[in-house]
Design an enzyme around this catalytic site. Structure first.
Site, mmCIF file in Angstrom:
data_model
loop_
_atom_site.group_PDB
_atom_site.id
_atom_site.type_symbol
_atom_site.label_atom_id
_atom_site.label_comp_id
_atom_site.label_asym_id
_atom_site.label_seq_id
_atom_site.Cartn_x
_atom_site.Cartn_y
_atom_site.Cartn_z
ATOM 1 N N TYR A 1 -98.150 23.925 -25.807
ATOM 2 C CA TYR A 1 -98.105 24.641 -27.078
ATOM 3 C C TYR A 1 -99.340 24.352 -27.905
ATOM 4 O O TYR A 1 -100.134 23.462 -27.581
ATOM 5 C CB TYR A 1 -96.831 24.291 -27.847
ATOM 6 N N LYS B 1 -101.145 19.038 -24.249
ATOM 7 C CA LYS B 1 -100.251 19.299 -25.383
ATOM 8 C C LYS B 1 -98.954 19.924 -24.859
ATOM 9 O O LYS B 1 -98.682 21.116 -25.021
ATOM 10 C CB LYS B 1 -100.936 20.194 -26.419
ATOM 11 N N GLU C 1 -101.967 7.028 -31.270
ATOM 12 C CA GLU C 1 -102.070 8.134 -32.238
ATOM 13 C C GLU C 1 -100.729 8.274 -32.946
ATOM 14 O O GLU C 1 -99.788 7.547 -32.650
ATOM 15 C CB GLU C 1 -102.432 9.436 -31.519
ATOM 16 N N LEU D 1 -103.879 12.973 -27.558
ATOM 17 C CA LEU D 1 -104.261 14.380 -27.622
ATOM 18 C C LEU D 1 -105.632 14.480 -28.305
ATOM 19 O O LEU D 1 -105.834 13.863 -29.356
ATOM 20 C CB LEU D 1 -103.227 15.139 -28.453
ATOM 21 N N ARG E 1 -108.331 24.372 -26.352
ATOM 22 C CA ARG E 1 -107.450 23.285 -25.903
ATOM 23 C C ARG E 1 -106.238 23.842 -25.151
ATOM 24 O O ARG E 1 -105.772 23.255 -24.179
ATOM 25 C CB ARG E 1 -107.004 22.426 -27.096
ATOM 26 N N HIS F 1 -87.447 21.743 -9.107
ATOM 27 C CA HIS F 1 -88.506 21.044 -9.838
ATOM 28 C C HIS F 1 -89.916 21.531 -9.506
ATOM 29 O O HIS F 1 -90.712 21.787 -10.397
ATOM 30 C CB HIS F 1 -88.431 19.537 -9.584
HETATM 31 N N1 PDD Z 1 -99.502 18.125 -33.736
HETATM 32 N N2 PDD Z 1 -101.661 14.017 -31.682
HETATM 33 C C1 PDD Z 1 -100.456 14.569 -31.458
HETATM 34 C C2 PDD Z 1 -99.473 13.847 -30.610
HETATM 35 C C3 PDD Z 1 -100.131 15.821 -32.028
HETATM 36 O O1 PDD Z 1 -98.944 16.383 -31.797
HETATM 37 C C4 PDD Z 1 -101.085 16.465 -32.862
HETATM 38 C C5 PDD Z 1 -100.823 17.807 -33.479
HETATM 39 C C6 PDD Z 1 -102.329 15.836 -33.075
HETATM 40 C C7 PDD Z 1 -103.407 16.452 -33.920
HETATM 41 O O2 PDD Z 1 -103.940 17.581 -33.282
HETATM 42 P P1 PDD Z 1 -104.535 18.797 -34.137
HETATM 43 O O3 PDD Z 1 -105.509 18.201 -35.076
HETATM 44 O O4 PDD Z 1 -105.172 19.636 -33.112
HETATM 45 O O5 PDD Z 1 -103.380 19.471 -34.848
HETATM 46 C C8 PDD Z 1 -102.588 14.609 -32.457
HETATM 47 C C9 PDD Z 1 -99.147 19.467 -34.161
HETATM 48 C C10 PDD Z 1 -99.675 19.847 -35.491
HETATM 49 C C11 PDD Z 1 -97.638 19.610 -34.052
HETATM 50 O O6 PDD Z 1 -97.099 19.092 -33.084
HETATM 51 O O7 PDD Z 1 -97.033 20.265 -34.891
#
Ligand code: PDD
Length: 290
Positions: free
Chosen positions: A33, A148, A181, A206, A52, A102
């Site tokens: 996603y 992601k 993170e 990520l 990405r 699977h």
């Molecule tokens: N989340 N790390 C993780 C685990 C994340 O789920 C996200 C983003 C980020 C930051 O990535 P970005 O700057 O590209 O949004 C880092 C999104 C916003 C979500 O799950 O809603």
């Protein structure tokens, strides 16, 4: 007005939109996603998010279902049909529908694509009011967090633990005691020497698009930063902590595990970077077509 979702090439009232119960995203979490911020009718860092998405899909061998250009057209169509100029686009691509087994289905089904948009308040003006609290949590996720993936169970559990502790983010700490993170964000610190630092990118995190955008803005502004490992003890002793993501932008973390970070207020580096990112977002919005 009922919300309109995009489902496999069609725009449908969200209430009527449905996916097959044998969709592999539903059965296995076999999909990826993206979340893209919309400000003033403009897509923020959309190029980074689409790139990405393409990478995440490539890593799990799902073909890109639409061209980059076609994807951006759907984003704008969703904004138009839902009359949203401030909000978040959610886009999900799964391996598609097949009898439950699977391994990858043969022949490969068509990937299933769902996109929705949700209205949000405009970009925050007051960084002090934007500040939040976080907790730390053991990182119990798998070893390919660079993808992601829609498999977010560990993140869901961590976010719920944060909520129960009156916080909004959980910062993951790996088995070696080093931070990885946030459950939905990248994490940055200003250490005791005043150095701005964030963890390097590898399979454990990520590659944040907001992180990448901020790095570009800092390079233009001549602001130095370092990529390095950060131990939990250092996180606790940091002068400043902030998180970045498509929905939190640059968000100060002023309490960690119930204790104040620094003076428990937004620090000067976070304040500067919030302003820098705010120019980026609001500047993009100013240049957007009406
Ligand atoms: N989340 N790390 C993780 C685990 C994340 O789920 C996200 C983003 C980020 C930051 O990535 P970005 O700057 O590209 O949004 C880092 C999104 C916003 C979500 O799950 O809603």
């Amino acid at each position: 007005m009922s919300r309109i979702a995009y489902v496999n090439g069609r725009y449908l009232p969200q209430r009527a939109a449905a996916v097959n119960i044998e969709d592999r995203g539903y059965q296995f979490g076999d999909g990826v996603y993206e979340v893209v911020h919309v400000s003033g009718g403009c897509l923020i860092d959309a190029g980074l998010h689409v790139a990405r998405l393409e990478r995440s899909l490539g890593e799990i061998e799902i073909p890109m279902p639409l061209s980059r250009k076609a994807l951006e057209q759907v984003f704008f169509e969703l904004m138009r049909r839902n009359r949203v100029r401030e909000g978040l686009i959610y886009m999900q691509v799964t391996r598609g529908v097949a009898r439950r087994e699977h391994a990858f289905p043969r022949p490969a089904p068509k990937p299933a694509v769902v996109m929705t948009i949700r209205r949000l308040p405009p970009f925050p003006r007051d960084v002090d009011a934007w500040a939040t609290a976080a907790i730390t949590r053991p990182d119990e996720r798998w070893r390919r967090c660079d993808i992601k993936s829609v498999n977010l169970l560990a993140n869901v559990m961590a976010k719920e633990a944060a909520r129960r502790a009156a916080a909004t983010e959980a910062i993951f700490v790996d088995d070696a005691g080093m931070l990885t993170e946030g459950a939905s964000s990248s994490v940055w610190i200003v250490d005791r020497e005043g150095t701005l630092a964030t963890r390097r990118l590898d399979h454990a995190v990520l590659p944040g698009c907001t992180r990448a955008a901020l790095i570009g803005l800092m390079a233009e502004a001549g602001i130095a930063w370092r990529e390095r490992g950060v131990a939990k003890a250092e996180l606790e002793a940091a002068r400043e902590i902030f998180i970045t993501s498509a929905s939190s932008f640059v968000k100060p973390v002023v309490r960690l595990d119930g204790r104040p970070i620094g003076e428990g207020k937004v620090g000067p580096v976070t304040r500067t970077l919030f302003a820098l990112f705010s120019h980026h977002v609001l500047g993009a919005a100013r240049n957007a077509p009406a």
